[in-house]
Motif scaffolding. Structure first.
Motif, short mmCIF file in Angstrom:
data_model
loop_
_atom_site.label_atom_id
_atom_site.label_comp_id
_atom_site.label_asym_id
_atom_site.label_seq_id
_atom_site.Cartn_x
_atom_site.Cartn_y
_atom_site.Cartn_z
N ARG A 1 31.03 30.18 34.21
CA ARG A 1 32.37 29.88 34.43
C ARG A 1 32.53 29.71 35.90
NH1 ARG A 1 35.79 32.97 29.83
NH2 ARG A 1 35.06 32.08 27.83
N GLY A 2 31.51 30.16 36.88
CA GLY A 2 31.58 29.73 38.18
C GLY A 2 32.68 31.14 38.63
N LEU A 3 32.86 32.21 37.89
CA LEU A 3 33.52 33.13 38.64
C LEU A 3 32.62 34.47 39.03
CD1 LEU A 3 36.00 33.66 35.62
CD2 LEU A 3 36.59 32.56 37.33
N THR A 4 33.27 35.45 39.57
CA THR A 4 32.35 36.45 39.86
C THR A 4 33.01 37.81 39.37
OG1 THR A 4 33.38 36.89 42.08
CG2 THR A 4 31.65 35.21 42.12
N ILE A 5 32.01 38.76 39.15
CA ILE A 5 32.39 40.10 38.65
C ILE A 5 33.36 40.85 40.17
CG2 ILE A 5 30.70 40.55 37.08
CD1 ILE A 5 29.14 41.93 39.52
N SER A 6 34.33 41.41 39.38
CA SER A 6 35.60 41.83 40.34
C SER A 6 35.96 43.37 40.61
CB SER A 6 36.72 40.99 40.51
OG SER A 6 37.08 40.97 39.01
N ASN A 7 35.18 44.21 39.53
CA ASN A 7 35.75 45.60 39.41
C ASN A 7 34.88 46.49 39.99
OD1 ASN A 7 37.44 44.08 37.37
ND2 ASN A 7 38.35 45.98 36.91
N ALA A 8 34.23 46.06 41.07
CA ALA A 8 33.19 47.04 41.78
C ALA A 8 31.92 47.17 40.45
CB ALA A 8 33.47 48.34 42.17
N SER A 9 31.91 46.14 39.71
CA SER A 9 30.93 46.05 38.87
C SER A 9 29.49 45.93 39.38
CB SER A 9 31.16 45.00 37.67
OG SER A 9 32.51 45.08 37.16
N SER A 10 29.31 45.43 40.62
CA SER A 10 28.09 45.32 41.26
C SER A 10 27.41 46.86 41.34
CB SER A 10 27.98 44.63 42.37
OG SER A 10 29.10 45.23 43.27
N VAL B 1 41.90 39.00 42.52
CA VAL B 1 40.58 39.87 42.73
C VAL B 1 41.22 41.05 43.30
CG1 VAL B 1 38.55 40.29 44.06
CG2 VAL B 1 39.12 37.92 43.15
N GLU B 2 42.33 41.18 44.06
CA GLU B 2 42.71 42.35 44.58
C GLU B 2 43.41 43.37 43.35
OE1 GLU B 2 43.45 45.73 46.93
OE2 GLU B 2 41.95 43.97 47.41
N SER B 3 43.94 42.69 42.50
CA SER B 3 44.73 43.40 41.28
C SER B 3 43.52 43.96 40.41
CB SER B 3 45.61 42.43 40.63
OG SER B 3 44.86 41.34 39.90
N PHE B 4 42.41 43.20 40.36
CA PHE B 4 41.25 44.03 39.71
C PHE B 4 40.73 45.07 40.47
CE2 PHE B 4 40.81 40.05 37.14
CZ PHE B 4 40.80 40.70 35.69
N HIS B 5 40.72 45.01 41.67
CA HIS B 5 40.21 46.26 42.63
C HIS B 5 41.19 47.49 42.32
CE1 HIS B 5 37.28 43.65 44.18
NE2 HIS B 5 37.93 43.25 45.17
N ASP B 6 42.43 47.03 42.53
CA ASP B 6 43.68 48.08 42.41
C ASP B 6 43.34 48.91 41.07
OD1 ASP B 6 45.60 49.50 43.91
OD2 ASP B 6 47.11 48.58 42.42
N ILE B 7 43.04 48.17 39.94
CA ILE B 7 42.95 49.09 38.79
C ILE B 7 41.82 50.30 38.78
CG2 ILE B 7 42.35 48.96 36.24
CD1 ILE B 7 43.74 46.13 36.39
N THR B 8 40.57 49.44 39.63
CA THR B 8 39.44 50.64 39.59
C THR B 8 39.77 51.82 40.46
OG1 THR B 8 37.94 48.64 39.50
CG2 THR B 8 37.11 50.57 40.25
#
Length: 800
Positions: A683-692, A629-636
């Protein structure tokens, strides 16, 4: 003036050498160029001296004409001893004529590159203090404009050589005292580092240079010399001094052309020529012809000859080629004798001429052991008096009588000298010193490569990376496959840290008057008008990672000044593992400063833009979930922190986390095949790129349906609800994305400021990250994430 008929040379007998090899270290018998010309006009008046095209002039004609012109300079132009006379002409007979006339008047010649434009011309005229400029109709307007526009140049006279007005003056030289120490030239260097410096060169410099070369070559009156470089550079001038020394004709071509050079050698029955820089390589790259050895060449002097081609060049044209080393500052310093067959292909420059001493030293001036690199320094004659108007530069270059060349060299076991590069022409890659010349030589041994030039490219991690500008042979495609093939071949000869990371294909190279590549001009051109650049380090690094851990790949190219980052894993629908995500964030940060590119484009290979988490290597522990999850955050964060526009070029299916990455971009351009799919909820995952935050910001209430219902959003609907901003045809996608970056970054723009104003604030994004982190932990702890992944693999197995 007489028409030249090449056949007249067919029966020429060849007298012996004028200067014997053992006389090389002696003082020349005649101390000045003007006396040399006068002597030749007396002892061989009808012998041919200069040949331009189909016309030639003998020694007597040039002696008389230059005397008349010298009188005109004195009487009409007011030239006095020591005054500077500028020559701005292409390769026409008036160039050496004006040079010799100026010397007879006691003046100092100032050669000016005939291709100079306003700024360069203005600098040389001001710096030299020239009183008069001899030029032609094509350039007289430019010269007049420059002199008229600047108050300090208002008194400079401009003379068109087509009507020099000298015909009514005496044929005998003016009674002006000239001796060996009289200054003859302000010879400007090629100016590869800022404005050029003028070397102060005396009559002794030129006469001694001609004398030493005559002894080294054994040339005589029966030989024919040929040159193809601009006369404003020193080589045609020392060829003139050599022709005056041995009493032989000098053939001057308008310019160097690899495709016609050897035909000119045959046509003019040339027995000697000098080639340097890229000229040998360009000649060898020409298609072989049955008549290659049908020539009269006896000797070829060369500088910078490719070691691997040396023997082949001799074999192809049937004459010995020998290295000679020198600089404008020092004339000739080292050479390999023509009877030294062991020099062929050795890389050796040979040994010092008798009038020079050399040393190879470390930065403290201490001699280094044989085989270790150090700076080549030289003392002896000929040598410049110093740099005109540059006492500080003179003091740095001439120290205690030793010329510091700036060249790195090693002393070979046989006592010869071998160059390994320039002190300032090194790439410092991750603590390793890489000599550009070594990498260039390895690249040029590839049949696909005509010429290569290596420079340092700034790198945040390694300090500098290696970039190669490559000119390809005819018919070779300038694509990634070619770039990879060239680098792969060079990698078999070079240590890994010496292999170029970046390859940019070019049609030609900007050159100095001496036919050397101007690397500053090349880098400036690449910045102002960049070509397609392939980042091969991305693929090399990711390939190594893939071998070890199954990591994916990210290709990085720079096109028209825009970084294009391509997800390169089509067999996995470009699924993003952690390694690829980390590399993506690093690449975005590296380019995001705006120092190297105008913007960034994200795209994918194959039929998919990219997927999110690589479920084949899905997290198996809580720590792995957090890292993912943190790696997706870092891209954002990386995207939103850039100083340049970031454009998503969505070429196909954008799934999950990859779909979310596009939400961070400043615009999204798609094709009719573009499709968004957010299957996280099922799939039981959550959004992770500040998509909320980002998704609702873009599409409003459509965000609920996209995440909770997980429908596939086709291109037309994506455009309607705001996921896409534009739809173009597939073949236009990346080009349109690059055009968008260029449109958004005009010269003098405030793009970076507007990006900061228009993008979401960091605090808002970090708050969203915190919420998403908590949701991800809950999904992991509840088992929903693992169950969703298992359902995914079960469904794929059933479909299979």
């Amino acid at each position: 003036m007489t028409a030249n008929v090449a056949a007249e040379q067919a029966g020429r007998t060849r007298p012996g050498p004028v200067v014997q090899p053992e006389q090389m270290g002696d003082d020349p018998t005649i101390p000045t160029l003007t006396e040399l010309l006068s002597q030749r006009a007396q002892d061989s008046p009808e012998r041919e001296f200069l040949r331009f095209g189909e016309w030639s002039w003998n020694f007597a004609e040039i002696d008389a004409w230059s005397s008349r012109l010298a009188h005109r300079m004195i009487e009409v132009d007011g030239i006095q001893p020591g005054d500077r006379v500028a020559i701005m002409l292409p390769n026409v007979v008036h160039w050496p004529l004006v040079w010799l006339a100026a010397l007879k008047a006691g003046a100092v010649a100032v050669p000016i590159n005939s291709s100079y434009r306003r700024a360069d011309l203005d600098f040389v005229l001001r710096d030299s203090g020239a009183r008069v400029v001899f030029t032609d109709a094509e350039r007289s307007g430019l010269v007049a404009d420059v002199t008229a526009a600047e108050a300090g140049l208002a008194d400079v006279r401009v003379v068109d050589v087509a009507d020099d007005g000298s015909e009514h003056y005496p044929d005998t030289a003016p009674a002006v005292p000239v001796d060996a120490a009289t200054l003859a030239n302000l010879q400007y260097t090629s100016g590869t580092t800022g404005f050029p410096k003028a070397c102060m060169l005396t009559h002794d410099y030129w006469v001694r240079l001609g004398w030493i070369c005559a002894a080294a070559t054994g040339l005589g009156p029966g030989d024919v010399l040929l040159t193809a470089q601009p006369f404003s550079y020193m080589d045609p001038q020392w060829n003139t001094a050599l022709a005056l020394t041995v009493g032989a004709p000098l053939v001057v071509l308008p310019r160097f052309s690899a495709s016609t050079f050897m035909a000119d050698v045959r046509r003019h029955r040339a027995t000697f020529c000098y080639v340097l820089g890229s000229m040998p390589t360009l000649l060898f790259k020409q298609p072989p012809a049955p008549e290659d050895r049908d020539n009269d060449l006896r000797l070829v002097f060369c500088s910078g000859i490719p070691v691997g081609l040396h023997a082949q060049l001799e074999e192809r044209w049937g004459a010995p080629w020998r290295e000679v080393y020198g600089m404008t500052e020092s004339g000739i310093d080292l050479f390999s004798p023509f009877d030294d067959t062991g020099a062929v292909g050795s890389g050796s420059l040979g040994h010092p001429v008798p009038t020079k001493r050399i040393r190879v030293v470390d930065p403290d001036g201490t001699d280094v052991p044989d085989g270790e690199p150090g700076e080549l320094i030289i003392t002896g004659t000929p040598m410049m008096n110093g740099y005109w108007n540059r006492p500080d530069d003179t003091a740095r270059t001439l120290r205690e009588g030793w010329l510091h060349t700036g060249d790195l060299a090693v002393r070979r076991p046989d006592g010869g000298i071998q160059l390994v590069g320039r002190i300032k022409d090194m790439v410092r890659r991750g603590g390793e010193n890489v000599a550009s010349v070594e990498v260039e030589a390895a690249l040029e041994r590839d049949d696909r490569v005509v010429a290569a030039v290596v420079v340092a490219e700034p790198d945040e991690i390694l300090g500098e990376e290696i970039k190669a500008f490559v000119q390809l042979a005819a018919g070779v495609p300038a694509d990634r496959a070619t770039a990879e093939g060239i680098v792969e071949r060079a990698g078999k000869e070079l240590a890994r840290f010496k292999v170029p990371r970046y390859i940019e294909f070019v049609a030609d190279f900007p050159r100095t008057p001496s036919e050397r590549v101007s690397k500053p001009a090349l880098k400036a051109r690449a910045k102002d008008d960049p070509g397609v650049t392939y980042d091969l380090g991305a693929r090399r690094n990711s390939t190594a990672s893939h071998t070890a851990s199954g990591a994916g790949s990210l290709d990085v190219d720079v096109i028209r000044g825009v970084a294009v980052l391509t997800f390169q894993r089509p067999d996995k629908l470009n699924a993003l593992d952690v390694a690829t995500r980390l590399r993506l964030a690093a690449a975005i940060r590296g380019f995001g400063t705006g120092e190297r590119v105008r913007g960034i484009v994200l795209t994918g290979a194959g039929r998919a833009f990219s997927a999110g988490e690589d479920l084949q290597n899905a997290p198996s522990t809580d720590a792995e979930v957090r890292a993912a999850v943190e790696s997706f955050h870092d891209i954002t964060r990386a995207i939103l922190e850039t100083q340049v526009p970031v454009v998503a070029a969505v070429n196909g299916l954008a799934v999950g986390g990859a779909s979310e990455i596009t939400l961070c971009c400043d615009t999204r351009i798609g094709t009719p095949a573009t499709e968004y799919y957010q299957p996280e909820n099922i799939r039981g995952l959550t959004i992770s790129n500040a998509s909320s935050v980002l998704l609702r910001r873009l599409v409003g209430n459509h965000a609920m349906r996209m995440i909770l219902g997980s429908p596939r959003i086709r291109a037309d609907e994506a455009l309607r609800i705001g996921l896409l901003d534009e739809i173009v045809e597939p073949g236009e996608l990346v080009g349109r994305a690059i055009d968008t970056v260029i449109e958004w970054t005009p010269e003098g723009s405030t793009t970076a400021l507007h990006l900061a104003l228009l993008r979401p604030q960091a605090a808002e994004i970090e708050a969203a990250f915190a919420r998403e982190d908590r949701a991800a932990s809950t999904a992991w702890e509840s088992g929903a994430l693992s169950a969703g992944i298992e359902r995914y693999w079960s469904a794929r197995g059933n479909r299979a």
